[in-house]
Design a protein around this motif. Structure first.
Motif, PDB file in Angstrom:
ATOM      1  N   SER A  43      17.558 -14.912  23.455  1.00 11.36           N
ATOM      2  CA  SER A  43      18.843 -15.599  23.321  1.00 11.36           C
ATOM      3  C   SER A  43      19.577 -14.912  22.179  1.00 11.36           C
ATOM      4  O   SER A  43      19.010 -14.032  21.512  1.00 11.36           O
ATOM      5  CB  SER A  43      18.652 -17.091  23.020  1.00 11.36           C
ATOM      6  OG  SER A  43      18.308 -17.290  21.665  1.00 11.36           O
ATOM      7  N   VAL A  44      20.815 -15.294  21.920  1.00 12.50           N
ATOM      8  CA  VAL A  44      21.524 -14.680  20.795  1.00 12.50           C
ATOM      9  C   VAL A  44      20.904 -15.093  19.468  1.00 12.50           C
ATOM     10  O   VAL A  44      21.078 -14.408  18.458  1.00 12.50           O
ATOM     11  CB  VAL A  44      23.043 -14.993  20.807  1.00 12.50           C
ATOM     12  CG1 VAL A  44      23.713 -14.411  22.022  1.00 12.50           C
ATOM     13  CG2 VAL A  44      23.306 -16.457  20.669  1.00 12.50           C
ATOM     14  N   MET A  70      17.041  -1.957  13.946  1.00 18.04           N
ATOM     15  CA  MET A  70      16.154  -2.956  13.355  1.00 18.04           C
ATOM     16  C   MET A  70      16.886  -4.286  13.178  1.00 18.04           C
ATOM     17  O   MET A  70      17.940  -4.343  12.554  1.00 18.04           O
ATOM     18  CB  MET A  70      15.608  -2.475  12.020  1.00 18.04           C
ATOM     19  CG  MET A  70      14.797  -1.191  12.114  1.00 18.04           C
ATOM     20  SD  MET A  70      13.355  -1.351  13.190  1.00 18.04           S
ATOM     21  CE  MET A  70      12.174  -1.980  12.056  1.00 18.04           C
ATOM     22  N   ILE A  71      16.302  -5.351  13.726  1.00 14.70           N
ATOM     23  CA  ILE A  71      16.857  -6.697  13.662  1.00 14.70           C
ATOM     24  C   ILE A  71      15.892  -7.563  12.857  1.00 14.70           C
ATOM     25  O   ILE A  71      14.709  -7.650  13.202  1.00 14.70           O
ATOM     26  CB  ILE A  71      17.042  -7.298  15.075  1.00 14.70           C
ATOM     27  CG1 ILE A  71      17.947  -6.401  15.932  1.00 14.70           C
ATOM     28  CG2 ILE A  71      17.565  -8.720  14.999  1.00 14.70           C
ATOM     29  CD1 ILE A  71      19.360  -6.278  15.439  1.00 14.70           C
ATOM     30  N   ALA A  89      20.486 -13.181  11.713  1.00  9.30           N
ATOM     31  CA  ALA A  89      21.898 -13.237  12.109  1.00  9.30           C
ATOM     32  C   ALA A  89      21.928 -13.174  13.637  1.00  9.30           C
ATOM     33  O   ALA A  89      21.252 -12.327  14.232  1.00  9.30           O
ATOM     34  CB  ALA A  89      22.672 -12.074  11.516  1.00  9.30           C
ATOM     35  N   PRO A  90      22.664 -14.068  14.273  1.00  7.88           N
ATOM     36  CA  PRO A  90      22.700 -14.055  15.738  1.00  7.88           C
ATOM     37  C   PRO A  90      23.190 -12.715  16.283  1.00  7.88           C
ATOM     38  O   PRO A  90      23.993 -12.028  15.643  1.00  7.88           O
ATOM     39  CB  PRO A  90      23.699 -15.161  16.089  1.00  7.88           C
ATOM     40  CG  PRO A  90      23.818 -15.992  14.864  1.00  7.88           C
ATOM     41  CD  PRO A  90      23.521 -15.098  13.700  1.00  7.88           C
ATOM     42  N   LEU A  91      22.688 -12.361  17.462  1.00  8.69           N
ATOM     43  CA  LEU A  91      23.204 -11.189  18.155  1.00  8.69           C
ATOM     44  C   LEU A  91      24.630 -11.486  18.610  1.00  8.69           C
ATOM     45  O   LEU A  91      24.970 -12.637  18.894  1.00  8.69           O
ATOM     46  CB  LEU A  91      22.353 -10.882  19.394  1.00  8.69           C
ATOM     47  CG  LEU A  91      20.869 -10.590  19.196  1.00  8.69           C
ATOM     48  CD1 LEU A  91      20.205 -10.358  20.551  1.00  8.69           C
ATOM     49  CD2 LEU A  91      20.659  -9.400  18.284  1.00  8.69           C
TER      50      LEU A  91
END
Length: 107
Positions: A43-44, A70-71, A89-91
């Motif tokens: 999901s985001v 990198m997330i 942080a949301p996508l």
């Protein structure tokens, strides 16, 4: 003879839609060598991972997502070789849609 009424449990409310997928994503966690994970639900706001080694709960993790790099995320639950993460942080909706169009499972 036994009879009973059955009512399925209501699913918890989700903030945004989720997409099933199969996406290989290397992951790093503090004090741990890089390990390969598979994103199976996205999901985001986060994802569910299949891991090939144990990941510690309540610890930061960095996922290398194709096209995004990198997330940063936090492991909010882990059970054997499955883990759930929330992104720091949301996508963006565009990034989410791009990953789903390339790696999503259509059923």
């Amino acid at each position: 003879m036994f009879a009973a009424e059955y009512a399925p449990a209501a699913r918890p409310f989700r903030r945004t839609k989720r997409a099933r997928m199969e996406l290989d994503a290397p992951a790093e966690q503090s004090g741990m060598a890089r390990t390969l994970c598979k994103v199976v639900d996205l999901s985001v706001h986060g994802c569910r991972l299949l891991t090939f080694s144990n990941i510690d709960r309540d610890q930061p993790i960095w996922l290398n997502l194709p096209g995004l790099g990198m997330i940063a995320a936090m492991v909010v639950w882990a059970d054997d070789l499955v883990a759930g993460c929330v992104f720091h942080a949301p996508l963006s909706v565009d990034a989410f849609n791009a990953l789903v169009s390339r790696h999503g499972l259509i059923h």
